[in-house]
Design a protein around this motif. Sequence first.
Motif, PDB file in Angstrom:
ATOM      1  N   SER A  63       6.855   3.532   4.429  1.00 41.84           N
ATOM      2  CA  SER A  63       6.509   2.297   3.730  1.00 41.84           C
ATOM      3  C   SER A  63       5.774   1.327   4.650  1.00 41.84           C
ATOM      4  O   SER A  63       4.815   0.671   4.241  1.00 41.84           O
ATOM      5  N   PHE A  64       6.222   1.257   5.900  1.00 40.03           N
ATOM      6  CA  PHE A  64       5.538   0.408   6.887  1.00 40.03           C
ATOM      7  C   PHE A  64       4.084   0.845   7.055  1.00 40.03           C
ATOM      8  O   PHE A  64       3.160   0.012   7.021  1.00 40.03           O
ATOM      9  N   LEU A  65       3.852   2.149   7.212  1.00 42.12           N
ATOM     10  CA  LEU A  65       2.495   2.651   7.419  1.00 42.12           C
ATOM     11  C   LEU A  65       1.636   2.475   6.168  1.00 42.12           C
ATOM     12  O   LEU A  65       0.449   2.139   6.276  1.00 42.12           O
ATOM     13  N   ALA A  66       2.214   2.675   4.982  1.00 45.45           N
ATOM     14  CA  ALA A  66       1.455   2.516   3.745  1.00 45.45           C
ATOM     15  C   ALA A  66       1.031   1.066   3.543  1.00 45.45           C
ATOM     16  O   ALA A  66      -0.114   0.783   3.152  1.00 45.45           O
ATOM     17  N   LEU A  67       1.939   0.134   3.808  1.00 47.20           N
ATOM     18  CA  LEU A  67       1.604  -1.290   3.680  1.00 47.20           C
ATOM     19  C   LEU A  67       0.581  -1.708   4.736  1.00 47.20           C
ATOM     20  O   LEU A  67      -0.329  -2.496   4.458  1.00 47.20           O
ATOM     21  N   LEU A  68       0.740  -1.187   5.954  1.00 52.00           N
ATOM     22  CA  LEU A  68      -0.210  -1.496   7.020  1.00 52.00           C
ATOM     23  C   LEU A  68      -1.594  -0.944   6.685  1.00 52.00           C
ATOM     24  O   LEU A  68      -2.617  -1.599   6.914  1.00 52.00           O
ATOM     25  N   TYR A 101       2.110  -8.897   6.608  1.00 49.47           N
ATOM     26  CA  TYR A 101       3.477  -9.439   6.660  1.00 49.47           C
ATOM     27  C   TYR A 101       4.463  -8.501   5.974  1.00 49.47           C
ATOM     28  O   TYR A 101       5.566  -8.264   6.480  1.00 49.47           O
ATOM     29  N   LEU A 102       4.068  -7.964   4.802  1.00 47.39           N
ATOM     30  CA  LEU A 102       4.955  -7.053   4.084  1.00 47.39           C
ATOM     31  C   LEU A 102       5.277  -5.814   4.919  1.00 47.39           C
ATOM     32  O   LEU A 102       6.399  -5.305   4.884  1.00 47.39           O
ATOM     33  N   SER A 103       4.284  -5.323   5.680  1.00 51.59           N
ATOM     34  CA  SER A 103       4.534  -4.160   6.536  1.00 51.59           C
ATOM     35  C   SER A 103       5.523  -4.509   7.645  1.00 51.59           C
ATOM     36  O   SER A 103       6.425  -3.722   7.956  1.00 51.59           O
ATOM     37  N   LEU A 104       5.372  -5.700   8.232  1.00 48.79           N
ATOM     38  CA  LEU A 104       6.305  -6.136   9.278  1.00 48.79           C
ATOM     39  C   LEU A 104       7.688  -6.393   8.700  1.00 48.79           C
ATOM     40  O   LEU A 104       8.706  -6.095   9.337  1.00 48.79           O
ATOM     41  N   ASP A 105       7.723  -6.923   7.489  1.00 49.50           N
ATOM     42  CA  ASP A 105       8.998  -7.150   6.822  1.00 49.50           C
ATOM     43  C   ASP A 105       9.705  -5.825   6.550  1.00 49.50           C
ATOM     44  O   ASP A 105      10.927  -5.704   6.701  1.00 49.50           O
ATOM     45  N   GLU A 106       8.929  -4.824   6.144  1.00 50.70           N
ATOM     46  CA  GLU A 106       9.508  -3.509   5.884  1.00 50.70           C
ATOM     47  C   GLU A 106      10.087  -2.913   7.160  1.00 50.70           C
ATOM     48  O   GLU A 106      11.152  -2.285   7.138  1.00 50.70           O
ATOM     49  N   ALA A 107       9.395  -3.120   8.280  1.00 43.23           N
ATOM     50  CA  ALA A 107       9.868  -2.580   9.552  1.00 43.23           C
ATOM     51  C   ALA A 107      11.094  -3.321  10.069  1.00 43.23           C
ATOM     52  O   ALA A 107      12.014  -2.711  10.620  1.00 43.23           O
TER      53      ALA A 107
END
Length: 261
Positions: A63-68, A101-107
């Motif tokens: 999810s982190f990679l997909a959002l990034l 931000y969403l990717s960082l939030d997921e991580a």
Amino acid sequence: MKFQIPLAPGAVTQFLLRVVACLAVLSFLSQMSLYYLPEYPLREYIARIFNVDAERNLPTLYSFLALLFSSLLLGVIAYAKNVDSDRYKNHWKILSFIFLYLSLDEAGQLHEKFINPMRSLLNASGVFYFTWIVPFAFLVALFLLSYSKFVFHLPVATRKLFVAAGALYVGGAIGMEMIGAYLFTTIGMENVYYLIVATLEESLEMVGIVVFIHGLISYIKTYLGGVSWNIYIPGNNTQATEYQNIGLPSLSGPANTNLLK
């Protein structure tokens, strides 16, 4: 020597959907094994590493990679729009930062830090027990109001994909989360019902991002000349190196000027 691998929307989407399906199925089966199968080697580890409702595991990494990746694609579009001095260039830039931000939030699970303070403030229970939903819902409403004109200026196909992606993602993040919160406060989370809801929640979020990525790559391909993965390998016995290069052929000519103002 140069190799160019174009990122075709259909191929990328099929690959990502297969990954999402595998993660959802492995998560569900590994969690079910905790309830119905006898002890076997690494059972707890496998259940944790594939659990879509847990942190710091394979679904979280995906999810982190997909959002990034979504943020990077939005950045590419923002760059092209900035070159063209497009009316909505800042909207694309802000979208890129939102997904970063969403990717960082997921991580880092940043949104969960709001749960305890807001739970005490609101004395929340039932469907609002996971109280991060409240500020998130407010921000979604604010976003919809701010981006209504932007959404309607998009080509019809892109607009439909973006709306579908948003509905899937928000439906999972808020809708299924509220159902999960109700189950958590009534029957707990150590049961099949909560497991099904949690799996659906995370699956909807992941599928929503896949649909969004499909829309972004399709938009880049149709209106900005496409995006590709270029690999360069120098000769003359020099140590081989590889790197990513995002190409936007249309930026080099006038055909891209003021496309969608």
